[in-house]
Design a protein around this motif. Structure first.
Motif, PDB file in Angstrom:
ATOM      1  N   GLY A 135       0.834  -1.190   0.000  1.00  0.00           N
ATOM      2  CA  GLY A 135       0.000   0.000   0.000  1.00  0.00           C
ATOM      3  C   GLY A 135       0.870   1.242   0.000  1.00  0.00           C
ATOM      4  O   GLY A 135       1.816   1.333   0.790  1.00  0.00           O
ATOM      5  N   VAL A 136       0.592   2.178  -0.911  1.00  0.00           N
ATOM      6  CA  VAL A 136       1.327   3.434  -0.961  1.00  0.00           C
ATOM      7  C   VAL A 136       0.462   4.504  -0.291  1.00  0.00           C
ATOM      8  O   VAL A 136      -0.579   4.893  -0.824  1.00  0.00           O
ATOM      9  N   LEU A 137       0.885   4.958   0.876  1.00  0.00           N
ATOM     10  CA  LEU A 137       0.125   5.976   1.598  1.00  0.00           C
ATOM     11  C   LEU A 137       0.391   7.353   0.996  1.00  0.00           C
ATOM     12  O   LEU A 137       1.480   7.599   0.461  1.00  0.00           O
ATOM     13  N   PRO A 138      -0.580   8.264   1.077  1.00  0.00           N
ATOM     14  CA  PRO A 138      -0.362   9.616   0.548  1.00  0.00           C
ATOM     15  C   PRO A 138       0.845  10.280   1.208  1.00  0.00           C
ATOM     16  O   PRO A 138       0.968  10.283   2.434  1.00  0.00           O
ATOM     17  N   LEU A 139       1.723  10.822   0.388  1.00  0.00           N
ATOM     18  CA  LEU A 139       2.887  11.523   0.927  1.00  0.00           C
ATOM     19  C   LEU A 139       2.444  12.806   1.631  1.00  0.00           C
ATOM     20  O   LEU A 139       1.484  13.451   1.214  1.00  0.00           O
ATOM     21  N   VAL A 140       3.160  13.172   2.666  1.00  0.00           N
ATOM     22  CA  VAL A 140       2.829  14.358   3.448  1.00  0.00           C
ATOM     23  C   VAL A 140       3.720  15.524   3.018  1.00  0.00           C
ATOM     24  O   VAL A 140       4.955  15.393   2.995  1.00  0.00           O
ATOM     25  N   ALA A 141       3.119  16.658   2.663  1.00  0.00           N
ATOM     26  CA  ALA A 141       3.868  17.866   2.325  1.00  0.00           C
ATOM     27  C   ALA A 141       4.171  18.614   3.618  1.00  0.00           C
ATOM     28  O   ALA A 141       3.259  19.103   4.282  1.00  0.00           O
ATOM     29  N   LEU A 142       5.431  18.706   3.983  1.00  0.00           N
ATOM     30  CA  LEU A 142       5.803  19.307   5.267  1.00  0.00           C
ATOM     31  C   LEU A 142       5.510  20.802   5.313  1.00  0.00           C
ATOM     32  O   LEU A 142       5.201  21.349   6.372  1.00  0.00           O
ATOM     33  N   GLU A 143       5.622  21.502   4.169  1.00  0.00           N
ATOM     34  CA  GLU A 143       5.367  22.934   4.177  1.00  0.00           C
ATOM     35  C   GLU A 143       3.882  23.254   4.289  1.00  0.00           C
ATOM     36  O   GLU A 143       3.492  24.235   4.895  1.00  0.00           O
ATOM     37  N   GLY A 144       3.054  22.434   3.650  1.00  0.00           N
ATOM     38  CA  GLY A 144       1.608  22.635   3.746  1.00  0.00           C
ATOM     39  C   GLY A 144       1.019  23.624   2.768  1.00  0.00           C
ATOM     40  O   GLY A 144      -0.197  23.821   2.741  1.00  0.00           O
ATOM     41  N   ASP A 145       1.850  24.296   1.940  1.00  0.00           N
ATOM     42  CA  ASP A 145       1.296  25.228   0.960  1.00  0.00           C
ATOM     43  C   ASP A 145       0.735  24.457  -0.230  1.00  0.00           C
ATOM     44  O   ASP A 145       0.966  23.264  -0.398  1.00  0.00           O
ATOM     45  N   ARG A 146       0.009  25.177  -1.075  1.00  0.00           N
ATOM     46  CA  ARG A 146      -0.698  24.530  -2.182  1.00  0.00           C
ATOM     47  C   ARG A 146       0.256  23.831  -3.138  1.00  0.00           C
ATOM     48  O   ARG A 146       0.008  22.698  -3.569  1.00  0.00           O
ATOM     49  N   GLU A 147       1.367  24.478  -3.474  1.00  0.00           N
ATOM     50  CA  GLU A 147       2.315  23.880  -4.415  1.00  0.00           C
ATOM     51  C   GLU A 147       2.931  22.609  -3.850  1.00  0.00           C
ATOM     52  O   GLU A 147       3.068  21.609  -4.562  1.00  0.00           O
ATOM     53  N   SER A 148       3.276  22.627  -2.572  1.00  0.00           N
ATOM     54  CA  SER A 148       3.883  21.445  -1.949  1.00  0.00           C
ATOM     55  C   SER A 148       2.878  20.293  -1.884  1.00  0.00           C
ATOM     56  O   SER A 148       3.225  19.135  -2.127  1.00  0.00           O
ATOM     57  N   ARG A 149       1.622  20.620  -1.556  1.00  0.00           N
ATOM     58  CA  ARG A 149       0.598  19.572  -1.510  1.00  0.00           C
ATOM     59  C   ARG A 149       0.377  18.967  -2.888  1.00  0.00           C
ATOM     60  O   ARG A 149       0.191  17.751  -3.023  1.00  0.00           O
ATOM     61  N   SER A 150       0.394  19.817  -3.915  1.00  0.00           N
ATOM     62  CA  SER A 150       0.225  19.313  -5.275  1.00  0.00           C
ATOM     63  C   SER A 150       1.383  18.397  -5.676  1.00  0.00           C
ATOM     64  O   SER A 150       1.172  17.351  -6.300  1.00  0.00           O
ATOM     65  N   THR A 151       2.593  18.788  -5.295  1.00  0.00           N
ATOM     66  CA  THR A 151       3.768  17.955  -5.595  1.00  0.00           C
ATOM     67  C   THR A 151       3.671  16.612  -4.883  1.00  0.00           C
ATOM     68  O   THR A 151       3.951  15.559  -5.468  1.00  0.00           O
ATOM     69  N   ALA A 152       3.267  16.649  -3.609  1.00  0.00           N
ATOM     70  CA  ALA A 152       3.144  15.410  -2.832  1.00  0.00           C
ATOM     71  C   ALA A 152       2.091  14.491  -3.446  1.00  0.00           C
ATOM     72  O   ALA A 152       2.287  13.272  -3.552  1.00  0.00           O
ATOM     73  N   GLN A 153       0.974  15.076  -3.885  1.00  0.00           N
ATOM     74  CA  GLN A 153      -0.079  14.281  -4.498  1.00  0.00           C
ATOM     75  C   GLN A 153       0.394  13.660  -5.807  1.00  0.00           C
ATOM     76  O   GLN A 153       0.144  12.477  -6.080  1.00  0.00           O
ATOM     77  N   GLY A 154       1.110  14.468  -6.614  1.00  0.00           N
ATOM     78  CA  GLY A 154       1.616  13.943  -7.885  1.00  0.00           C
ATOM     79  C   GLY A 154       2.620  12.822  -7.684  1.00  0.00           C
ATOM     80  O   GLY A 154       2.591  11.818  -8.401  1.00  0.00           O
ATOM     81  N   LEU A 155       3.506  12.968  -6.724  1.00  0.00           N
ATOM     82  CA  LEU A 155       4.494  11.928  -6.453  1.00  0.00           C
ATOM     83  C   LEU A 155       3.832  10.662  -5.923  1.00  0.00           C
ATOM     84  O   LEU A 155       4.276   9.545  -6.226  1.00  0.00           O
ATOM     85  N   THR A 156       2.779  10.828  -5.123  1.00  0.00           N
ATOM     86  CA  THR A 156       2.051   9.651  -4.638  1.00  0.00           C
ATOM     87  C   THR A 156       1.478   8.861  -5.811  1.00  0.00           C
ATOM     88  O   THR A 156       1.558   7.623  -5.856  1.00  0.00           O
ATOM     89  N   GLU A 157       0.892   9.574  -6.772  1.00  0.00           N
ATOM     90  CA  GLU A 157       0.336   8.915  -7.963  1.00  0.00           C
ATOM     91  C   GLU A 157       1.425   8.210  -8.762  1.00  0.00           C
ATOM     92  O   GLU A 157       1.252   7.060  -9.214  1.00  0.00           O
ATOM     93  N   GLU A 158       2.570   8.884  -8.945  1.00  0.00           N
ATOM     94  CA  GLU A 158       3.662   8.297  -9.719  1.00  0.00           C
ATOM     95  C   GLU A 158       4.219   7.050  -9.022  1.00  0.00           C
ATOM     96  O   GLU A 158       4.513   6.037  -9.669  1.00  0.00           O
TER      97      GLU A 158
END
Length: 329
Positions: A194-217
């Motif tokens: 199971g690949v859990l959603p990555l956590v964006a430590l900064e919490g800003d929109r760009e970091s969350r988007s990057t974390a979501q994209g990397l989780t998908e990849e």
């Protein structure tokens, strides 16, 4: 807007059917909608109910002239719903596999293959599930159908991995001789991840988007590994709503391993930290750190995910070697 809403309420004969004045919406307490029911079923983890509610592409064949904004919204919603339906079917297939229901798994993969007929990944999952349920001939038949569709619809060669799997199934049948059917049902067990959603430590929109994209990849790249079954995003999300404990998530989904991690961005640089957790005891078995330039974009995310998965493969194989029970059903 208020006059339009008033006229609509009068025409419908129900003043409460349409709620709001500046932002209009249908009242869910007064009207049923299969789209709302589909979303609710997915959120609650009722995947079979969600799969039954999906009736095809959203507003297929419907359009409004001179309304480009509406067309863009419709296409975006149609694509999102199709992806959610794909995740639902894959979640059901993985759940069936983890529960030992080989025929059920093959049926869910078959439905997903109808939805994504040109996906080599789905094709290989279906072939493996059919072979595991004793239907090797159907597995080879589906491989041939996939090859024909690729050449006729895309004028492209089929994925070599599909051809290699078909050859492997033929060799297994030949080696098994008269006991071919028994040999098919003794295919090696795959390890479940199971690949859990990555956590964006900064919490800003760009970091969350990057974390979501990397989780998908990471999820997509891991799903291509031979001998590895990856839980769908839907299944993971439903499990995390109930608990955040790794052992409990693993037990709910029948997983042996979980991949979790964090993303940190600073000064145009990104650091991805991932951890492999043994879901049976909650112990961390491996940690990896990877640095990239944020400017590398989608291609950089894909390359980063493949670097992680290349290392992950060795770690998962080591887990399997340490526990012989992971090799068999």
């Amino acid at each position: 807007m208020s006059q339009l809403a008033h006229s609509a309420r009068r025409a419908l004969g129900s003043p409460d059917l349409i709620a709001g004045s500046t932002e209009l919406r249908l009242d869910p307490d007064r009207i049923a909608c299969d789209l709302w029911e589909f979303d609710a079923a997915r959120r609650s983890g009722a995947l079979e109910g969600a799969a039954a509610l999906y009736g095809g592409p959203f507003l297929d064949g419907f359009f409004l002239s001179e309304s480009p904004e509406f067309e863009r919204w419709t296409e975006s919603r149609r694509s999102a719903l199709a992806r959610e339906y794909q995740e639902t079917l894959e979640g059901l297939a993985v759940q069936a596999e983890l529960g030992g229901d080989r025929r059920g798994a093959a049926e869910w993969w078959r439905r997903l293959a109808e939805h994504e007929p040109l996906s080599s990944r789905v094709t290989m999952h279906l072939m493996t599930a059919l072979a595991a349920s004793g239907e090797r001939a159907k597995a080879l038949e589906h491989a041939r159908a996939y090859q024909i569709q690729m050449r006729e619809e895309l004028e492209a060669d089929p994925n070599p991995a599909v051809l290699a799997l078909a050859s492997q199934l033929k060799r297994m049948a030949t080696a098994a001789g008269p006991d071919a059917r028994a040999h098919e049902t003794a295919l090696p067990r795959t390890l479940s991840l199971g690949v859990l959603p990555l956590v964006a430590l900064e919490g800003d929109r760009e970091s969350r988007s990057t974390a979501q994209g990397l989780t998908e990849e990471l999820t997509s790249a891991a799903a291509e590994l031979p001998g590895i079954r990856v839980a769908s995003r839907t299944s993971i999300a439903a499990a995390q709503q109930a608990t955040t404990d790794a052992r409990q998530i693993g037990a709910r989904l029948g997983l042996e391993a979980l991949l979790e991690g964090t993303v940190r961005q600073s000064g145009g640089r990104m650091r991805l930290t991932v951890r492999l957790v043994d879901a049976r005891d909650g112990c961390q078995t491996w940690t990896g750190r990877y640095d990239r330039e944020v400017s590398e974009g989608f291609e950089g995310q894909e390359a980063l995910a493949r670097s992680v998965v290349a290392e992950l493969r060795a770690r998962l194989e080591a887990m399997a070697r340490q526990d012989p029970e992971l090799h068999r059903e």
